[in-house]
Design a protein around this motif. Sequence first.
Motif, PDB file in Angstrom:
ATOM      1  N   THR A 264       7.244  -0.666   2.106  1.00 34.28           N
ATOM      2  CA  THR A 264       7.360   0.865   1.718  1.00 34.28           C
ATOM      3  C   THR A 264       7.582   1.375   4.106  1.00 34.28           C
ATOM      4  OG1 THR A 264       5.475   1.610   1.961  1.00 34.28           O
ATOM      5  CG2 THR A 264       5.392   1.986  -0.062  1.00 34.28           C
ATOM      6  N   GLY A 265       7.485   0.061   4.347  1.00 34.09           N
ATOM      7  CA  GLY A 265       7.383   0.630   6.215  1.00 34.09           C
ATOM      8  C   GLY A 265       6.105   0.639   6.500  1.00 34.09           C
ATOM      9  N   ASP A 266       4.878   1.304   5.828  1.00 33.64           N
ATOM     10  CA  ASP A 266       3.553   1.631   6.629  1.00 33.64           C
ATOM     11  C   ASP A 266       2.488   0.208   6.578  1.00 33.64           C
ATOM     12  OD1 ASP A 266       0.851   2.351   6.480  1.00 33.64           O
ATOM     13  OD2 ASP A 266       0.372   1.307   4.584  1.00 33.64           O
ATOM     14  N   GLY A 267       2.366   0.302   8.315  1.00 36.68           N
ATOM     15  CA  GLY A 267       2.270  -0.200   9.111  1.00 36.68           C
ATOM     16  C   GLY A 267       0.659  -0.173  10.084  1.00 36.68           C
ATOM     17  N   ILE A 268       0.857   1.199   9.910  1.00 36.68           N
ATOM     18  CA  ILE A 268      -0.815   2.091  10.214  1.00 36.68           C
ATOM     19  C   ILE A 268      -2.118   1.568   9.191  1.00 36.68           C
ATOM     20  CG2 ILE A 268      -2.372   4.115  10.231  1.00 36.68           C
ATOM     21  CD1 ILE A 268       0.939   5.564  11.245  1.00 36.68           C
ATOM     22  N   SER A 269      -1.578   1.542   7.952  1.00 36.12           N
ATOM     23  CA  SER A 269      -2.534   1.058   7.374  1.00 36.12           C
ATOM     24  C   SER A 269      -3.651   0.163   7.295  1.00 36.12           C
ATOM     25  CB  SER A 269      -2.855   0.823   5.482  1.00 36.12           C
ATOM     26  OG  SER A 269      -2.077   2.092   4.646  1.00 36.12           O
ATOM     27  N   HIS A 270      -2.608  -1.296   7.576  1.00 37.31           N
ATOM     28  CA  HIS A 270      -3.393  -2.115   7.733  1.00 37.31           C
ATOM     29  C   HIS A 270      -3.295  -3.155   9.771  1.00 37.31           C
ATOM     30  CE1 HIS A 270      -2.546  -3.167   4.048  1.00 37.31           C
ATOM     31  NE2 HIS A 270      -1.025  -3.281   3.225  1.00 37.31           N
ATOM     32  N   ALA A 271      -2.766  -1.477  10.183  1.00 39.65           N
ATOM     33  CA  ALA A 271      -3.764  -1.968  11.415  1.00 39.65           C
ATOM     34  C   ALA A 271      -5.009  -1.807  11.780  1.00 39.65           C
ATOM     35  CB  ALA A 271      -2.338  -0.881  12.440  1.00 39.65           C
ATOM     36  N   CYS A 272      -5.493  -0.300  10.832  1.00 40.73           N
ATOM     37  CA  CYS A 272      -6.815  -0.005  10.429  1.00 40.73           C
ATOM     38  C   CYS A 272      -7.829  -0.834   9.836  1.00 40.73           C
ATOM     39  CB  CYS A 272      -7.171   1.523   9.679  1.00 40.73           C
ATOM     40  SG  CYS A 272      -5.766   2.635  10.912  1.00 40.73           S
ATOM     41  N   HIS A 273      -7.071  -1.964   9.163  1.00 36.62           N
ATOM     42  CA  HIS A 273      -7.717  -2.958   8.571  1.00 36.62           C
ATOM     43  C   HIS A 273      -7.846  -4.112   9.035  1.00 36.62           C
ATOM     44  CE1 HIS A 273      -8.516  -4.865   4.465  1.00 36.62           C
ATOM     45  NE2 HIS A 273      -9.519  -4.886   5.328  1.00 36.62           N
ATOM     46  N   SER A 274      -6.799  -4.215  10.015  1.00 32.12           N
ATOM     47  CA  SER A 274      -7.535  -5.517  10.685  1.00 32.12           C
ATOM     48  C   SER A 274      -8.453  -4.847  12.485  1.00 32.12           C
ATOM     49  CB  SER A 274      -5.754  -5.581  11.092  1.00 32.12           C
ATOM     50  OG  SER A 274      -5.674  -4.735  12.123  1.00 32.12           O
ATOM     51  N   ALA A 275      -8.510  -3.607  12.049  1.00 31.48           N
ATOM     52  CA  ALA A 275      -9.590  -3.219  13.394  1.00 31.48           C
ATOM     53  C   ALA A 275     -10.609  -4.107  12.615  1.00 31.48           C
ATOM     54  CB  ALA A 275      -9.013  -1.393  13.767  1.00 31.48           C
ATOM     55  N   GLU A 276     -10.923  -3.613  11.887  1.00 30.71           N
ATOM     56  CA  GLU A 276     -12.445  -4.512  11.024  1.00 30.71           C
ATOM     57  C   GLU A 276     -12.486  -4.908  10.979  1.00 30.71           C
ATOM     58  OE1 GLU A 276     -13.211  -1.087   7.807  1.00 30.71           O
ATOM     59  OE2 GLU A 276     -13.357  -3.452   6.457  1.00 30.71           O
ATOM     60  N   LEU A 315      10.031  -6.009  -2.362  1.00 20.15           N
ATOM     61  CA  LEU A 315      11.386  -5.557  -2.351  1.00 20.15           C
ATOM     62  C   LEU A 315      12.919  -6.226  -2.401  1.00 20.15           C
ATOM     63  CD1 LEU A 315      12.590  -3.573   0.646  1.00 20.15           C
ATOM     64  CD2 LEU A 315      11.606  -5.964   2.161  1.00 20.15           C
ATOM     65  N   SER A 316      12.159  -8.036  -2.323  1.00 18.97           N
ATOM     66  CA  SER A 316      13.528  -9.078  -3.267  1.00 18.97           C
ATOM     67  C   SER A 316      14.310  -8.806  -3.963  1.00 18.97           C
ATOM     68  CB  SER A 316      13.072 -10.440  -2.765  1.00 18.97           C
ATOM     69  OG  SER A 316      12.853 -10.668  -1.296  1.00 18.97           O
ATOM     70  N   ILE A 324      16.955  -0.756 -10.069  1.00 19.09           N
ATOM     71  CA  ILE A 324      15.138  -1.095 -10.430  1.00 19.09           C
ATOM     72  C   ILE A 324      13.745   0.098 -10.129  1.00 19.09           C
ATOM     73  CG2 ILE A 324      14.423  -3.354  -9.224  1.00 19.09           C
ATOM     74  CD1 ILE A 324      13.316  -3.530 -11.864  1.00 19.09           C
ATOM     75  N   LEU A 325      13.555  -0.015  -8.876  1.00 19.23           N
ATOM     76  CA  LEU A 325      12.854   0.779  -9.069  1.00 19.23           C
ATOM     77  C   LEU A 325      13.208   2.424  -8.766  1.00 19.23           C
ATOM     78  CD1 LEU A 325      11.212  -0.535  -5.215  1.00 19.23           C
ATOM     79  CD2 LEU A 325      10.283  -0.488  -7.113  1.00 19.23           C
ATOM     80  N   TYR A 326      14.558   3.233  -8.801  1.00 20.88           N
ATOM     81  CA  TYR A 326      15.247   4.396  -8.601  1.00 20.88           C
ATOM     82  C   TYR A 326      14.517   4.353 -10.317  1.00 20.88           C
ATOM     83  CZ  TYR A 326      18.140   8.687  -9.270  1.00 20.88           C
ATOM     84  OH  TYR A 326      18.231   9.373  -9.173  1.00 20.88           O
ATOM     85  N   GLU A 327      14.943   3.616 -11.584  1.00 22.84           N
ATOM     86  CA  GLU A 327      14.866   4.354 -12.737  1.00 22.84           C
ATOM     87  C   GLU A 327      13.338   3.748 -13.424  1.00 22.84           C
ATOM     88  OE1 GLU A 327      17.408   5.168 -14.426  1.00 22.84           O
ATOM     89  OE2 GLU A 327      18.835   4.616 -13.370  1.00 22.84           O
ATOM     90  N   LEU A 328      12.843   3.297 -12.759  1.00 21.56           N
ATOM     91  CA  LEU A 328      11.647   3.019 -12.904  1.00 21.56           C
ATOM     92  C   LEU A 328      10.486   4.537 -13.054  1.00 21.56           C
ATOM     93  CD1 LEU A 328      10.483  -1.301 -12.716  1.00 21.56           C
ATOM     94  CD2 LEU A 328      10.864   0.664 -15.149  1.00 21.56           C
ATOM     95  N   PHE A 329      10.816   4.331 -11.615  1.00 21.18           N
ATOM     96  CA  PHE A 329       9.687   5.652 -11.055  1.00 21.18           C
ATOM     97  C   PHE A 329       9.420   6.966 -12.033  1.00 21.18           C
ATOM     98  CE2 PHE A 329       9.444   4.127  -6.002  1.00 21.18           C
ATOM     99  CZ  PHE A 329       9.101   2.509  -6.843  1.00 21.18           C
ATOM    100  N   TRP A 373      17.533 -15.617  -3.367  1.00 18.22           N
ATOM    101  CA  TRP A 373      18.700 -15.779  -2.927  1.00 18.22           C
ATOM    102  C   TRP A 373      20.031 -14.707  -2.410  1.00 18.22           C
ATOM    103  CZ3 TRP A 373      22.572 -15.055  -6.494  1.00 18.22           C
ATOM    104  CH2 TRP A 373      24.029 -16.085  -6.234  1.00 18.22           C
ATOM    105  N   HIS A 374      19.818 -13.774  -4.010  1.00 22.02           N
ATOM    106  CA  HIS A 374      20.437 -12.748  -3.891  1.00 22.02           C
ATOM    107  C   HIS A 374      20.759 -11.809  -2.869  1.00 22.02           C
ATOM    108  CE1 HIS A 374      23.839 -10.310  -6.412  1.00 22.02           C
ATOM    109  NE2 HIS A 374      22.556  -9.387  -6.407  1.00 22.02           N
ATOM    110  N   GLU A 375      19.225 -11.522  -2.849  1.00 25.29           N
ATOM    111  CA  GLU A 375      19.084 -10.846  -1.282  1.00 25.29           C
ATOM    112  C   GLU A 375      19.929 -11.428   0.302  1.00 25.29           C
ATOM    113  OE1 GLU A 375      15.429 -10.726   0.272  1.00 25.29           O
ATOM    114  OE2 GLU A 375      15.118  -8.860   0.603  1.00 25.29           O
ATOM    115  N   ARG A 376      19.889 -12.682   0.313  1.00 25.32           N
ATOM    116  CA  ARG A 376      19.838 -13.210   1.621  1.00 25.32           C
ATOM    117  C   ARG A 376      21.698 -12.629   1.327  1.00 25.32           C
ATOM    118  NH1 ARG A 376      16.263 -17.035   0.575  1.00 25.32           N
ATOM    119  NH2 ARG A 376      17.656 -19.084  -0.887  1.00 25.32           N
ATOM    120  N   GLY A 377      22.587 -13.287  -0.253  1.00 27.89           N
ATOM    121  CA  GLY A 377      23.677 -12.911  -0.110  1.00 27.89           C
ATOM    122  C   GLY A 377      23.897 -11.991  -0.057  1.00 27.89           C
ATOM    123  N   LYS A 378      23.551 -10.846  -0.170  1.00 29.76           N
ATOM    124  CA  LYS A 378      23.625  -9.687  -0.132  1.00 29.76           C
ATOM    125  C   LYS A 378      23.335  -9.319   1.553  1.00 29.76           C
ATOM    126  CE  LYS A 378      23.112  -6.428  -3.748  1.00 29.76           C
ATOM    127  NZ  LYS A 378      22.819  -5.572  -4.215  1.00 29.76           N
TER     128      LYS A 378
END
Length: 388
Positions: A264-276, A315-316, A324-329, A373-378
């Motif tokens: 999801t590109g979320d960097g703030i959650s774990h930045a705050c967690h790592s500060a703790e 993500l891979s 897959i994500l689109y249909e399942l969501f 493997w497929h991700e790398r190829g694509k």
Amino acid sequence: MTAYRLAKAGVRVLVIDAKRFPREKACGGGIQRRASLKIPFEWDSVVHNDLRALSFSFGLGKRFTKGYEKTLVYSVLRAEFDSLLLKQAERAGATVWQGCKVTGVESGNSTGVTIQTERGEVRARFVVGADGANSIVARHLNPRDNYYWQAALYCEVPTECLNPGTVDSERMRVDWGSLPSGYGWIFPKKNSANVGVGCPASIARSLRPYLLRFLQAEKILRPGAISRLKFSGHQLPTLTRRTRLSSDNLVLVGDAAGLVEPLTGDGISHACHSAEIASDSILNGLAGRAQDRPSYDRRIRDEIGIELFWARQLLSLAVAFPRILYELFEHNDSVWNAFCGILRGEESFRHLRRCILGPFQLLWTPVRYFAEWHERGKLELHSLKVKA
Ligand SMILES: Cc1cc2nc3c(=O)[nH]c(=O)nc-3n(C[C@H](O)[C@H](O)[C@H](O)COP(=O)(O)OP(=O)(O)OC[C@H]3O[C@@H](n4cnc5c(N)ncnc54)[C@H](O)[C@@H]3O)c2cc1C
């Protein structure tokens, strides 16, 4: 955030930042509710919108909107949010040097670390590298390929450039499937909409054309508005097994440690967690309790790294099977609720994976290898096409 926690605990802290605040920071400004669980003070004053629904499209085509009964993401302007964090650190007792660049870091030893800054040398018992994706402190510990890199391009589009009624103030907009890996987003704010696109750094050349297609498909811009907008890019690092998170009296937090969750590109959650975790570890070190540094690395990997690992694998999977994500969501409520649970900090990516695979759990290992493997190829094929 680390400075705030340490200063609150009575430690003498100096914060050095190259920029003067308030300053811009390339970001969507979407603060997932899971991040808010790690913010130890009131920050409502900088929240613009409370987002509880997602409008999701595949390849800029068919789309659906799905909601959740509670907040998933808060939208903020980073200039405001970051200034508030800095003020809180200062109020807690930290000394702040703004507009002062750190230019070098010397190898630490058990008595401390020396850093070079534009205002001269500073020696500290501990140094926390909280200096983002291009961290000079992290460079001291890691070559670039110790991280997995994504890139993103964004713009905070002011209301006067937006076609009225095209941006819903309570809904996030996400497009997936237009690039082999990557997505576009729109996060509504009070007087603007944050529009951006992101993808693996290896295919970053595709970002600008995708952004233009995204804007065109959304029809959110008034005629001629595009020439008034400035799009900025930046990189998002995620740790790998090779990433070094600390050395003698030196610890990395946030982007410097590669704590961007890659799905999801979320960097703030774990930045705050790592500060703790960093402040706990430094307090242990100052109290003379042994094992503080190995325990820092272990806690980061156990509490954060494992989530990033599962997110990276999903993500891979999503790249190998893009629908897959689109249909399942859209059609599977347990998958949708698990995803919302992650944004809220109540569920894990491991649980989401279980919901996605359902009765096919045992197939995970072969599926995972195929997906990687497929991700790398694509991605390789796409970057060859773009270069051609
Ligand atoms: C386009 C884009 C969109 C994003 N959208 C989201 C989103 O919607 N939600 C989300 O959770 N995450 C998002 N992220 C990721 C998020 O922005 C980062 O993960 C987060 O800001 C990391 O915080 P940080 O404190 O580690 O680093 P930063 O926020 O980058 O802060 C680093 C600080 O260090 C200072 N600095 C840098 N070098 C030096 C130096 N040499 N000397 C002194 N100071 C220095 C900088 O001035 C800066 O103030 C996005 C990232 C990008 C690029």
